[in-house]
Every structure is written in structure tokens, then in C-alpha cells.
Design a protein around this motif. Structure first.
Motif: not given
Length: 394
Positions: A293-301, A303-310, A338-343
Motif C-alpha cells: 500500500a502507498i501512504p500517500s494513496g491511503i491519505y488521498s483515499t 480525505m476524498a471520502g470525507l463529508e465536506p462538513a466533516f 507518514v500517511i500524507s502526501k509525498g510519501f
């Protein structure tokens, strides 16, 4: 407990392999940071570890040579008065030397350059971090001990420490005493020279107070001179959310855990729902912690699944949010990856992450959860328990 010689040999071999892969023209590497010295030699004594590409490494110790000999199973330990002694044996270095640029001071660099007369310097921080990121069974055994202490104290002992009128600093002192008696090593280590005794412990909105550390939570502080400690003035009252975000260490190795408590009565329903959503996010992240698994991919997935209000006040509060969902952990609390962009490098079995989805709630504090997970083929395995937090203490 001494680090086994086989463990030290394995670490050095992995470091050389990584340097050969990433820096094929390297000639000499030097290690001076105390945590990295411990990792490669098994002792934290002051000195210089020289690692020539084509010769055996030597640990030059300034102080204390006697203690280094007593503690370490490293093959070649020699005494030095200054870098002059090491340079006389190592010889002139014709290529740039690889050093920990995140660790070394300019004054220390100047003294090294004076004696070794190297032509330049290159960083090896990333290579060391990558080697350290994959834990051995020996390292796992220590982190599992830390995790058991962590779970027991936060889940079983803390409720008895929460009494109406206690202040944040006194609770911190009481909790520190319990942690040490249960086996905590008494301090936590972070990168960039930092150490702490325990962590962040706050009541209510203290847990979202702005601080100078890159973390989702906050702490009110004892004073401007001591901002990373609990307040004597903030006292526990009925209806408070109590947030305890602390590390636990055994023989140098850490786990990280955050647990929250509702004192006297439940916090508002909106805050409870936000907390439950954070727990769901933690579990989802843990399910992704598999080799490959790719840490940046986990982060993006995630964050993309969060409700806008959350998303508002997620991973912090107000202007003080962070851009990660978890971090590597081991000899230091804040390790790579780190589970973030760039990793973007794939996860490997043996990596360990502290996963901490959290959200600041106005007039309430920081809800959410944090546990330490090992990467396995079946997903993240928690070393610090599975309690979902918001323990009622009525």
C-alpha cells in the motif's frame, strides 16, 4: 537489556544495502545523532560512528568509553579525545561525506570538516529513516510490551485518577507516576533533538489550544516559558471532555495512543457523533496498512471520502490543522513514513504507524482516537488496544 550483536549486524547490512542503492558513489558515512547511534551500536554514548564503504565500521567514543564497552555488542569500539583521533585512522576522504544533516549542528560540522578535510557533505537522513522504518522481531517485542502498558494504564487506570477539582498538571504528575511504575521508560523521544516526559493532557478546550508542535491536538500550558505542560489553573469539572495523548516507551521503543473520557456527564451528541466518525476512519486506515500500500494513496483515499462538513476542523481546530493521518513510530515518536502526501514508497511488513484521526469541536475540545498499528498482510494490527474511547467516568 543489551541489543544483540546479530541485531546490530543486520542493521548495518541493511544500511549499507540502502546506501548502495540510493547513493552508489558514497565512500564514507558518519553517524553522530544519539538515537541513530543507539540504533547502530546499542549504546547512546557520545561519539562518532564512521562507516567506510569498503571497510568495517568503527564507533569512536568520547564519553563514556567505559560505559559503551559495558553496554554495547558492537564489534569495534575505540576511544577518542577529539575527531582528530578518528581522522588519523580513517584517512582523507576524497568524496563528500554522508552525515545526518537534520541532527548535526554547524559547530559540530565545522569541527569534523577541520579534521577529516572532506570535500563536501551529503544527507543520509532519508536512508537511515528507511532502514529504521522496518522493525525486526526484536524491536516488535519491545513495542508490544510498550503497547500493553499503554493500553492497561489508559483504559484501566486513568478513570481512577479523574477526580473533580484536580488540575491538568497534577493529573499529568499522577499519570506519569503510574506509567513509570507500570514499566514506561520515563521519557519520549522525538526527532530534531526533542524529548518529553509523557505527552498532551488537557480538559475540554485545552485540548484544542494552539501550540508550537505539528499535531492535531493542543494544550493550554503552564506558562509562556513552559507551553507543553498542563495548567495548574484548569481544573476538572463535571461535563468536561478529558483528552490524554501520550507515548509509552520500553528499552527505547515507543507506542503512541490517545484516549478520551467524559467526566461527570456525556458531552454533546454532535461531538459524540464526530468522535464515532473518527473511530470509523481509524479502522478504515488500519484496513489499508498492508504490504504494498502507498501512504500517500491511503491519505488521498481517506480525505476524498470525507463529508465536506466533516472536513472543517478535521485533524485540528481552526488555523491549527495538520496534513497527515498517521506517522511512523519506533525509537522516536515521529518517524517516517507518514500517511500524507509525498510519501509514495510502498509499505513493508514490519512497519509500524500511529494512526490518529481527530477533530476539534467548538466549546468541547478534541474528539477522536489514536492507536499504534503494525503493518501485516491482513491489515493493521493494533499494539495498544481496541477501545473506541470516550470512556464515561460518572
Amino acid at each position: 537489556m543489551s541489543v544483540p550483536s546479530s541485531e546490530l549486524t543486520r542493521r548495518m547490512a541493511r544500511f549499507r544495502d540502502r546506501m548502495n542503492r540510493d547513493c552508489p558513489d558514497w565512500e564514507v558515512a558518519g553517524i553522530t545523532g544519539k538515537v541513530n547511534l543507539y540504533y547502530f551500536t546499542g549504546t547512546i554514548q557520545d561519539g562518532l560512528l564512521t562507516i567506510p564503504r569498503d571497510r568495517d565500521a568503527v564507533f569512536w567514543v568520547r564519553r563514556s568509553f567505559e560505559r559503551a564497552i559495558a553496554e554495547s555488542a558492537f564489534t569495534d569500539i575505540r576511544k577518542m579525545s577529539s575527531y582528530r583521533d578518528a581522522a588519523a585512522v580513517t584517512g582523507k576522504v576524497n568524496k563528500p561525506v554522508y552525515l545526518e544533516l537534520d541532527e548535526i549542528s554547524l559547530a559540530q560540522y565545522g569541527r569534523m570538516q577541520k579534521h577529516f578535510s572532506f570535500s563536501g557533505v551529503q544527507p543520509l537522513d532519508v536512508q537511515v529513516a528507511k532502514v529504521r522504518s522496518v522493525k525486526s522481531p526484536y524491536e516488535f517485542s519491545l513495542m508490544e510490551k510498550a503497547g500493553k502498558i499503554h493500553r492497561h494504564v489508559l483504559e484501566d487506570c486513568v478513570p481512577d485518577l479523574l477526580t473533580e477539582g484536580i488540575d491538568e498538571l497534577t493529573l499529568t504528575a499522577d499519570l506519569y507516576s503510574v506509567m513509570v511504575r507500570e514499566g514506561h521508560q520515563g521519557l519520549m523521544r522525538f526527532g530534531m533533538f526533542n524529548e518529553m516526559l509523557l505527552g498532551q493532557i488537557g480538559f475540554g478546550t485545552s485540548s484544542i489550544a494552539p501550540i508550537c508542535v505539528d499535531t492535531p491536538g493542543g494544550i493550554s500550558g503552564l506558562s509562556p516559558a513552559v507551553p507543553m505542560s498542563g495548567s495548574r489553573e484548569r481544573k476538572l469539572k463535571k461535563g468536561d471532555l478529558v483528552v490524554i495523548d501520550i507515548g509509552c516507551g520500553v528499552e527505547g521503543y515507543h507506542t503512541d495512543k490517545t484516549l478520551s473520557y467524559m467526566f461527570g456527564k456525556a458531552i454533546p451528541d454532535e461531538a459524540i457523533r464526530a468522535h464515532e466518525r473518527c473511530v470509523e476512519i481509524q479502522d478504515e486506515i488500519a484496513s489499508f496498512l498492508k504490504p504494498g500500500a502507498i501512504p500517500s494513496g491511503i491519505y488521498s483515499t481517506i480525505m476524498a471520502g470525507l463529508e465536506p462538513a466533516f472536513r472543517e476542523n478535521f485533524m485540528g481546530y481552526g488555523q491549527n490543522t495538520v496534513k497527515f493521518l498517521g506517522h511512523g513510530i519506533g525509537l522516536e515518536i515521529d518517524e517516517s513514513p507518514v500517511i500524507s502526501k509525498g510519501f509514495d514508497e510502498p509499505l513493508e511488513e514490519g512497519m509500524v504507524f500511529a494512526v490518529e484521526p481527530k477533530k476539534g469541536i467548538k466549546d468541547v475540545g478534541l474528539v477522536g482516537i489514536e492507536n499504534t498499528f503494525a503493518v501485516t498482510p491482513g491489515g493493521g494490527r493494533s499494539l495498544t488496544g481496541t477501545h473506541c474511547g470516550l470512556l464515561p467516568v460518572y
